[in-house]
Design a protein around this motif. Sequence first.
Motif, mmCIF file in Angstrom:
data_model
loop_
_atom_site.group_PDB
_atom_site.id
_atom_site.type_symbol
_atom_site.label_atom_id
_atom_site.label_comp_id
_atom_site.label_asym_id
_atom_site.label_seq_id
_atom_site.Cartn_x
_atom_site.Cartn_y
_atom_site.Cartn_z
ATOM 1 N N LYS A 62 0.829 -1.209 0.000
ATOM 2 C CA LYS A 62 0.000 0.000 0.000
ATOM 3 C C LYS A 62 0.864 1.261 0.000
ATOM 4 C CE LYS A 62 -4.197 -1.929 2.072
ATOM 5 N NZ LYS A 62 -5.140 -1.890 3.226
ATOM 6 N N GLU A 66 0.901 3.959 -3.058
ATOM 7 C CA GLU A 66 0.621 5.378 -2.811
ATOM 8 C C GLU A 66 1.766 6.255 -3.309
ATOM 9 O OE1 GLU A 66 -0.519 8.546 0.756
ATOM 10 O OE2 GLU A 66 -0.516 6.382 1.175
ATOM 11 N N ALA A 330 -4.657 1.394 -7.389
ATOM 12 C CA ALA A 330 -4.886 2.681 -6.727
ATOM 13 C C ALA A 330 -5.418 3.676 -7.742
ATOM 14 C CB ALA A 330 -3.595 3.205 -6.097
ATOM 15 N N THR A 331 -6.218 4.631 -7.256
ATOM 16 C CA THR A 331 -6.759 5.691 -8.105
ATOM 17 C C THR A 331 -6.655 7.030 -7.387
ATOM 18 O OG1 THR A 331 -9.024 5.506 -7.242
ATOM 19 C CG2 THR A 331 -8.449 4.086 -9.111
ATOM 20 N N GLU A 337 -8.653 12.696 -4.178
ATOM 21 C CA GLU A 337 -9.164 11.549 -3.430
ATOM 22 C C GLU A 337 -8.393 10.291 -3.819
ATOM 23 O OE1 GLU A 337 -13.801 13.046 -3.017
ATOM 24 O OE2 GLU A 337 -13.172 11.923 -4.789
ATOM 25 N N LYS A 339 -7.678 6.197 -3.460
ATOM 26 C CA LYS A 339 -8.229 4.891 -3.098
ATOM 27 C C LYS A 339 -7.202 3.826 -3.445
ATOM 28 C CE LYS A 339 -13.083 6.190 -3.874
ATOM 29 N NZ LYS A 339 -14.323 5.867 -4.629
ATOM 30 N N GLY A 341 -6.455 -0.458 -3.225
ATOM 31 C CA GLY A 341 -7.052 -1.766 -2.996
ATOM 32 C C GLY A 341 -6.092 -2.886 -3.308
#
Length: 345
Positions: A62, A66, A330-331, A337, A339, A341
Amino acid sequence: MKNPFVSIVLLMLLCISCETTTSEKTTDPETNNDTTFAIVIHGGAGTILKKNMSDSLEVAYKTKLEEAIRTGYHILENGGNSLDAVEATIHVMEESPLFNSAKGAVFTAEGKNELDASIMEGKTLNAGAVAGVTTVKSPISLARAVMEKSEHVMLSGAGAETFAKEQGLEIVDPSYFYTKKRMESLKRVQANEAGTTATYDPYIKDSKYGTVGCVALDKNGNIAAGTSTGGMTNKKWSRIGDSPIIGAGTYANNATCGISSTGWGEYFIRGVVAHDISAMMEYKGVSLQEAAKEVIQNKLTAMGGTGGIIGLDQQGNMVIEFNTAGMYRATMNAKGELKIGIYKQ
């Protein structure tokens, strides 16, 4: 009786209103000041289950996802172009041993790392790709050089590496790509192939999967997509998957969408998956979400293929579609914003 002068004035105002409305609807996305932009990434799909993932490894994935997506996001936020965002984002993942790309690439049957990549931009449909390179630190940068500095679309092997040197790209010793984890995976897959192991290993099942990818939309309305991979564990005979193939692993078209694929490459090649999604949008007029779902959940699955795609369109609509147990993803949108996953949720 109605006043004719009033009628004429009202008619003139109506015409002006119609012209204004029409002008707003036909604004060229290349010249407007729209601030719509977005970025979406993946780090591979497969049997990614919570029970097989330690807490520390989950955090590591993660964190790197990011870092990667924010790298491209900052470029877009500051008015940079989508190609730069895609290349920079993929660089981050190529340099991480967590992903099957460059530094973390899987090994061939001969114990080598053979790298593939492609990149495409949606304004002119220009594209570049490389396959089977072993000494180029960043395959995605080489793919972009092929696109921008040559008259070709795809180069492979020694010729691609010669071109990389001529373009001044960083060349490394093949040992740079070595990681203990990937070598152990190769040994397990080979032992399983030889019938000398009876232990279940999720890495054996996922020996075909990996890959990193990015799709970005910049403030000028231009879409770019890129994909980079080490291919399939224990691959033989200089096998090449879908990642460097335009229309299968990567596709971008401002009129429709940008797509990056990950999964069992042979099926993505046969299904021309990335372009198929774009074609459905162009010819049937369906949305990106509808097209992606049809191609992945129905057409690809019916063929026996597994994997997934990320994509976005010129309105900034993003899609992540996969038929496996998980997909690193990821978005980020124009609002910032984020996100992230991993598992199928």
